[in-house]
Design a protein around this motif. Structure first.
Motif: not given
Length: 416
Positions: A93, A138, A141
Motif C-alpha cells: 500500500i 491508491p 490509503a
C-alpha cells in the motif's frame, strides 16, 4: 510513538505532494510532465523509501515487544502467516506512488501547432486513465497511518491502568475499540471529521478521473457538486462521471454516503433518547397521572354500583334506559381500571433497565456475603456456648459426686 509519528508525517506529506504534482500536470497539455512535477515525483519516491524503512522498524519493534510480553527468547517465533501477510500488504500500500520517468525536455512548439493539436484531439474513452493518477489515487490509503497516530496518542491506549483492566477482561485496546469509544464520547465531532475528510478526498478523486468535452479535468467546484449528488444519493444527472475510474469513485462515495447516513441516524437516536434520570422523572410523572386516573375510575365504579343498587331497591325495570346507562358506565369504568393497572405494570417494567438489575444483583451479593459472615460468627458463638455447657455439665457432675460422697460419710458416722 516516535516511529508512528514519523510514519504519519511521511504518509500525509506524500499525499500532499502527489496532489500538488497532479495539479501541475492538469494545467499542461495532455497532462505532460514538467521539471517541477518531475522533481516532486523524486521527493515522493524518496519519502516512500524512507516510509517503507520506518514500516520495517515499526514491525520489528512490535514483534520484539510481543516476544517480551509472551516471554519468548527468539522474536521470530511470534511471526505468524497472518502477520506476514499484513506486513507485506502494508508495504505494498505504501509503496504505490507516481514513479518519475525520463526527465521532461522543453519542446518549442508554436501556437499554431498547439491549436492544431487541440482541435484535432478527440475525447477520451471510458477506460482512459492517466498513469500518474492510477498510481496516485491508491496513495490515499496511507490515511490509515493517521489512524495509527491517533491510537498511539490516545489516553486510553497510553494509560497503563485502562490497558490492564482491558487485558483482565479480555478486551484489546486496538483502533476499533478506540473508534467505538470516541463515537460514544464525541459522536457529532467524529462524524463531522469523517465526512469532511471523505468530502475532500472524494471530490479531488472525481476531479482527477473525470474530464470535460475538451479533454480537460473538471473543476473542483463541479467535482464537489458531483460528490454531494452522489454522497446524498440524489443524482440530478447534470454532471456525470465520464470514465470508468470516475464511476468507480462515485460508487465508493455512494457506499460511504449510506454508511454516514446510518451513523447519523444512530447519533440522532442516541441524542433524542432520555437518559437514566430523565427517564425516572418522566416515568414518575406518568405514574402520578395513572394513579389519579385509577382513583377516578375506582370512584366511578363505586358510584355506578351504588346507582344500580338504588335502582334495584326502587324496582326499576332492567330494560330501562337509565339502568342500562348506569350498567354500561360501570362496565366501562371496570375496563378502564384494568387498562390503567396494566399500563402501570408496563411503566414499572420499562423503568427497570440493565443498570438497575446490575445494582440489585450487586446489593444482593453484598447482603448475601454479610449474612454468610453473620452465620459464621453465630456458628463460632454456638461452638463456644456448647463448650461452656459441656464444662458446666462436667462441673455439675463433679459437684454431685462430691455431695454424694459427703452424704455417705455422714451416714456412716451417724450409723456408728
Amino acid at each position: 510513538s516516535f516511529v508512528t509519528d514519523i510514519m504519519c508525517i511521511l504518509g500525509i506529506l506524500g499525499i500532499i505532494l502527489m496532489i500538488i504534482e497532479n495539479e501541475i500536470a492538469f494545467s499542461q497539455i495532455n497532462n505532460n510532465d514538467t521539471s517541477c512535477s518531475w522533481s516532486i515525483k523524486i521527493i515522493i519516491s524518496f519519502t516512500t523509501i524512507v516510509l517503507i524503512g520506518f514500516i520495517f522498524q515499526y514491525h520489528r519493534l512490535r514483534i520484539s515487544l510481543d516476544a517480551i510480553n509472551n516471554s519468548i527468547g527468539d522474536s521470530r517465533a511470534t511471526l505468524t502467516n497472518k502477520k506476514i501477510y499484513l506486513i507485506v500488504f502494508e508495504i505494498l500500500i505504501c509503496a504505490i506512488h507516481p514513479i518519475p520517468r525520463s526527465f521532461p525536455r522543453r519542446l518549442k512548439t508554436s501556437v499554431e501547432n498547439i491549436s492544431s493539436v487541440s482541435s484535432a484531439s478527440t475525447s477520451y474513452s471510458l477506460s482512459y486513465i492517466d498513469i500518474d493518477i492510477a498510481l496516485g489515487l491508491p496513495m490515499f490509503a496511507r490515511v490509515y497511518l493517521l489512524c495509527r497516530f491517533i491510537m498511539f496518542h490516545s489516553h486510553l491506549f497510553l494509560d497503563a491502568s485502562s490497558r490492564s483492566i482491558g487485558y483482565l477482561n479480555q478486551v484489546s485496546m486496538d483502533y476499533f475499540f478506540l473508534i467505538k469509544a470516541y463515537l460514544q464520547q464525541w459522536p457529532i465531532r467524529c462524524l463531522t471529521t469523517f465526512c469532511i475528510i471523505v468530502f475532500l478526498v472524494g471530490s479531488w478523486c472525481l476531479r482527477a478521473c473525470d474530464y470535460t468535452s475538451t479533454n480537460e479535468h473538471i473543476s473542483m467546484l463541479d467535482s464537489m457538486w458531483l460528490f454531494i449528488e452522489t454522497f446524498t444519493t440524489v443524482g440530478y444527472g447534470d454532471i456525470i462521471p465520464s470514465t470508468y475510474c470516475g464511476r468507480s469513485i462515485a460508487a465508493i462515495i455512494g457506499l460511504f454516503g449510506l454508511l454516514s447516513t446510518a451513523l447519523l441516524i444512530s447519533v440522532l437516536i442516541q441524542k433524542l433518547l432520555l437518559n437514566r434520570w430523565e427517564k425516572y422523572v418522566h416515568n414518575f410523572v406518568l405514574n402520578i397521572q395513572l394513579e389519579k386516573e385509577r382513583k377516578i375510575q375506582a370512584a366511578n365504579i363505586i358510584k355506578f354500583s351504588f346507582q344500580i343498587w338504588c335502582m334495584k331497591k326502587k324496582n326499576t325495570s332492567v330494560c330501562s334506559i337509565s339502568y342500562f346507562r348506569a350498567q354500561r358506565r360501570l362496565f366501562q369504568s371496570i375496563d378502564l381500571l384494568l387498562q390503567i393497572k396494566q399500563e402501570q405494570r408496563k411503566l414499572i417494567d420499562s423503568c427497570v433497565d440493565q443498570i438497575d438489575l446490575i445494582s440489585v444483583q450487586r446489593n444482593t451479593s453484598v447482603e448475601t456475603y454479610e449474612i454468610k459472615e453473620q452465620f459464621k460468627i453465630m456458628k463460632v458463638k454456638m461452638d463456644n456456648m456448647e463448650e461452656k455447657l459441656v464444662d458446666m455439665n462436667m462441673n455439675i457432675n463433679n459437684i454431685i459426686n462430691d455431695i454424694q460422697k459427703t452424704l455417705n460419710m455422714l451416714l456412716n458416722k451417724v450409723s456408728k
